[in-house]
Design a protein around this motif. Structure first.
Motif, mmCIF file in Angstrom:
data_model
loop_
_atom_site.group_PDB
_atom_site.id
_atom_site.type_symbol
_atom_site.label_atom_id
_atom_site.label_comp_id
_atom_site.label_asym_id
_atom_site.label_seq_id
_atom_site.Cartn_x
_atom_site.Cartn_y
_atom_site.Cartn_z
ATOM 1 N N LYS A 138 -0.440 9.201 2.698
ATOM 2 C CA LYS A 138 0.034 7.831 2.892
ATOM 3 C C LYS A 138 0.672 7.347 1.595
ATOM 4 C CE LYS A 138 -1.761 4.713 5.328
ATOM 5 N NZ LYS A 138 -2.602 3.622 5.899
ATOM 6 N N ILE A 139 1.824 6.720 1.715
ATOM 7 C CA ILE A 139 2.527 6.233 0.528
ATOM 8 C C ILE A 139 1.716 5.141 -0.150
ATOM 9 C CG2 ILE A 139 4.600 5.044 -0.279
ATOM 10 C CD1 ILE A 139 6.191 6.490 1.818
ATOM 11 N N LEU A 140 1.660 5.191 -1.459
ATOM 12 C CA LEU A 140 0.884 4.230 -2.242
ATOM 13 C C LEU A 140 1.777 3.071 -2.684
ATOM 14 C CD1 LEU A 140 -1.114 6.795 -4.400
ATOM 15 C CD2 LEU A 140 -1.977 5.464 -2.459
ATOM 16 N N PHE A 141 1.678 1.965 -1.951
ATOM 17 C CA PHE A 141 2.418 0.760 -2.305
ATOM 18 C C PHE A 141 1.586 -0.071 -3.280
ATOM 19 C CE2 PHE A 141 3.687 1.662 2.166
ATOM 20 C CZ PHE A 141 5.012 1.959 1.921
ATOM 21 N N GLU A 142 2.244 -0.979 -3.954
ATOM 22 C CA GLU A 142 1.505 -1.963 -4.738
ATOM 23 C C GLU A 142 2.260 -3.283 -4.705
ATOM 24 O OE1 GLU A 142 0.907 -1.030 -8.817
ATOM 25 O OE2 GLU A 142 2.986 -1.326 -9.396
ATOM 26 N N SER A 143 1.557 -4.344 -5.014
ATOM 27 C CA SER A 143 2.159 -5.678 -4.991
ATOM 28 C C SER A 143 2.655 -6.030 -6.388
ATOM 29 C CB SER A 143 1.141 -6.713 -4.515
ATOM 30 O OG SER A 143 1.708 -8.002 -4.529
ATOM 31 N N VAL A 144 3.979 -6.165 -6.510
ATOM 32 C CA VAL A 144 4.577 -6.592 -7.771
ATOM 33 C C VAL A 144 5.468 -7.791 -7.468
ATOM 34 C CG1 VAL A 144 6.138 -5.953 -9.656
ATOM 35 C CG2 VAL A 144 4.558 -4.257 -8.739
ATOM 36 N N ASP A 145 5.339 -8.834 -8.251
ATOM 37 C CA ASP A 145 6.205 -10.001 -8.092
ATOM 38 C C ASP A 145 7.583 -9.624 -8.622
ATOM 39 O OD1 ASP A 145 7.566 -12.393 -8.124
ATOM 40 O OD2 ASP A 145 5.897 -13.551 -8.954
ATOM 41 N N LEU A 146 8.552 -9.471 -7.737
ATOM 42 C CA LEU A 146 9.875 -9.016 -8.151
ATOM 43 C C LEU A 146 10.579 -10.027 -9.053
ATOM 44 C CD1 LEU A 146 11.206 -7.276 -4.932
ATOM 45 C CD2 LEU A 146 10.472 -6.206 -7.057
ATOM 46 N N ARG A 147 10.082 -11.253 -9.096
ATOM 47 C CA ARG A 147 10.656 -12.211 -10.045
ATOM 48 C C ARG A 147 10.350 -11.789 -11.477
ATOM 49 N NH1 ARG A 147 8.211 -17.461 -7.081
ATOM 50 N NH2 ARG A 147 6.445 -15.996 -7.129
ATOM 51 N N SER A 148 9.175 -11.173 -11.687
ATOM 52 C CA SER A 148 8.850 -10.675 -13.029
ATOM 53 C C SER A 148 9.656 -9.415 -13.333
ATOM 54 C CB SER A 148 7.353 -10.400 -13.157
ATOM 55 O OG SER A 148 6.934 -9.381 -12.267
ATOM 56 N N THR A 149 9.909 -8.606 -12.325
ATOM 57 C CA THR A 149 10.791 -7.445 -12.505
ATOM 58 C C THR A 149 12.181 -7.926 -12.908
ATOM 59 O OG1 THR A 149 9.583 -6.318 -10.729
ATOM 60 C CG2 THR A 149 11.688 -5.351 -11.394
ATOM 61 N N TRP A 150 12.651 -8.979 -12.232
ATOM 62 C CA TRP A 150 13.979 -9.507 -12.532
ATOM 63 C C TRP A 150 14.057 -10.029 -13.969
ATOM 64 C CZ3 TRP A 150 18.470 -8.601 -10.697
ATOM 65 C CH2 TRP A 150 19.555 -9.391 -11.089
ATOM 66 N N GLU A 151 13.003 -10.685 -14.436
ATOM 67 C CA GLU A 151 12.988 -11.168 -15.821
ATOM 68 C C GLU A 151 13.115 -10.002 -16.799
ATOM 69 O OE1 GLU A 151 9.426 -13.440 -16.145
ATOM 70 O OE2 GLU A 151 10.218 -15.128 -14.960
ATOM 71 N N ALA A 152 12.475 -8.880 -16.480
ATOM 72 C CA ALA A 152 12.593 -7.693 -17.330
ATOM 73 C C ALA A 152 14.012 -7.139 -17.289
ATOM 74 C CB ALA A 152 11.590 -6.628 -16.897
ATOM 75 N N MET A 153 14.660 -7.224 -16.134
ATOM 76 C CA MET A 153 16.069 -6.815 -16.019
ATOM 77 C C MET A 153 16.941 -7.716 -16.901
ATOM 78 S SD MET A 153 16.425 -4.302 -13.544
ATOM 79 C CE MET A 153 17.943 -4.538 -12.604
#
Length: 325
Positions: A138-153
Motif C-alpha cells: 500500500k502506498i504510504l501517503f502523508e499529510s503535508v500542508d502544501l502552503r508550507s511547501t509553496w513557501e519553500a518553493m
C-alpha cells in the motif's frame, strides 16, 4: 529557419517568458536512457528551446548532457534554453524542497532552473523509492500542508536557484488554496495538466486565465500505453477521424493539428517523442493557422477522458481528480 519561430513565447505573471511549445522528456521503460540525450540534441537543433523534465523520469543526467552538448557546440546559450524541473511527492516537506531542487541541478549540471513546479498535490512519505509502500504494497501517503511547501518553493526562487515557480495536476480548489495563502509572495506562474482534444480542460483553463496562470498541456497527443500508468484500451487520439480530416485539409499531421489547437487557445503545449522525424514534425506548427471552424470541431471532441488518472493515488485526501476541475 525564421527567427520568429524562436520568439513564440508567453509572458508569465512574474514577468518571465515561456516558449509556447516544449519537448516532454518522460521516457517509458522500453526507451533506453541514452535516447533521451539524443532526443534533446535533435530537438534543440530543430528549434525547441523549452525542455520539460522531472526527477521522477530518472533521466535528468542524460537530458542535462544533451543540453550541455548543444551549449558547448555553440548551437544555443544557456539563456536560450527554458528548462522545467519538478518536485516529486516524496519531497513535499518544506525542509526537503531545496535539497530536491539542488539534486536536480546537480544531475543536470546546470546553475539554475527556469521553472520548478510541484509535480502532484499528493504527498508521499519521504523515501528513496518514488512510490514508497508498506509490507502490504500500500502506498504510504502523508499529510503535508502544501502552503508550507509553496513557501519553500518561494525561498528557492529568492535564492536564485529557479527563476519561476508553479504547480502541476492541481485542481481549482488546490490552486485557490495557494492563491489565498496569507503572506503569498509569488503566485504560481503555471498549472501543468493533462490536456488534449479528448480532455479540453475548458473550465480549468478559464479559471487559470482569470488568475493570470498559464495552463501547460501534457499528453497533448494522447499518451504512451505503459501498463504501470495507463489503460491499454484507451482510445488513440491521433487516430480520431475529425483530427485526420482537419490535418488533410491543412496538409499536416494530426499531431501538428493537436499541438496547434493548444497554441491558439493560449495554452503552452508539450510534445514528447524520441523519434527524430516526429520531433521535427512536431516543431512545424508555427506556419499554419486553424480556422474558427476547425477550433470548434476540435472543441467538440471533448469527452472529459483522462489517459493518466494515477489511480494509485485515489486513496489520498489530496487526490485532485475527484472534483470536476
Amino acid at each position: 529557419m525564421a527567427l520568429s519561430r524562436f520568439q513564440n513565447r508567453l509572458t508569465m505573471n512574474d514577468g518571465n517568458t515561456i516558449p509556447v511549445l516544449g519537448l516532454g522528456t518522460y521516457a517509458p521503460k522500453d526507451v533506453a536512457q541514452r535516447e533521451s540525450e539524443m532526443a534533446i540534441k535533435v530537438a534543440i537543433e530543430v528549434g525547441f528551446r523549452h525542455i520539460d523534465g522531472a526527477f521522477l523520469y530518472e533521466n535528468e543526467k542524460e537530458v542535462g548532457r544533451g543540453i550541455r552538448a548543444k551549449i558547448a557546440d555553440g548551437t544555443v546559450t544557456r539563456e536560450d534554453i527554458f528548462y522545467t524541473g519538478k518536485l516529486w511527492s516524496t519531497h513535499h516537506r518544506p525542509e526537503l524542497v531545496r535539497t530536491s531542487l539542488e539534486e536536480t541541478l546537480k544531475s543536470l549540471q546546470l546553475d539554475y532552473l527556469d521553472l520548478y513546479i510541484i509535480h502532484w498535490p499528493v504527498s508521499l512519505k519521504p523515501s528513496k523509492d518514488k512510490l514508497p509502500m508498506d509490507e502490504n504494497h500500500k502506498i504510504l501517503f502523508e499529510s503535508v500542508d502544501l502552503r508550507s511547501t509553496w513557501e519553500a518553493m518561494e525561498k528557492c526562487k529568492d535564492a536564485g536557484l529557479v527563476k519561476s515557480i508553479g504547480v502541476s495536476n492541481f485542481n481549482r480548489k488546490q490552486l485557490e488554496m495557494i492563491l489565498n495563502k496569507p503572506g503569498l509572495k509569488y503566485k504560481p506562474v503555471c498549472n501543468q495538466v493533462e490536456c488534449h482534444p479528448y480532455l479540453t480542460q475548458k473550465k480549468l483553463l478559464e479559471f487559470c486565465k482569470s488568475n493570470d496562470i498559464i495552463l501547460v498541456a501534457y499528453s497533448a497527443l494522447g499518451s504512451h500505453r505503459e501498463p504501470m500508468w495507463l489503460d491499454e484500451k484507451s482510445p488513440v487520439l491521433l487516430d480520431d477521424p475529425i483530427l485526420g480530416d482537419i490535418a488533410k485539409k491543412h496538409n499536416r499531421t494530426p499531431a501538428q493539428v493537436a499541438l496547434r489547437y493548444q497554441i491558439q487557445r493560449g495554452v503552452v503545449v508539450l510534445a514528447k517523442s524520441f523519434n527524430e522525424k516526429r520531433i521535427k514534425e512536431n516543431f512545424q506548427v508555427f506556419d499554419f493557422q486553424l480556422t474558427p471552424e476547425d477550433m470548434k470541431a476540435i472543441d467538440g471532441l471533448n469527452k472529459n477522458f483522462r489517459y493518466l488518472t494515477l489511480s494509485q493515488f485515489k486513496d489520498c485526501a489530496s487526490y485532485p481528480f475527484n472534483d470536476e476541475y
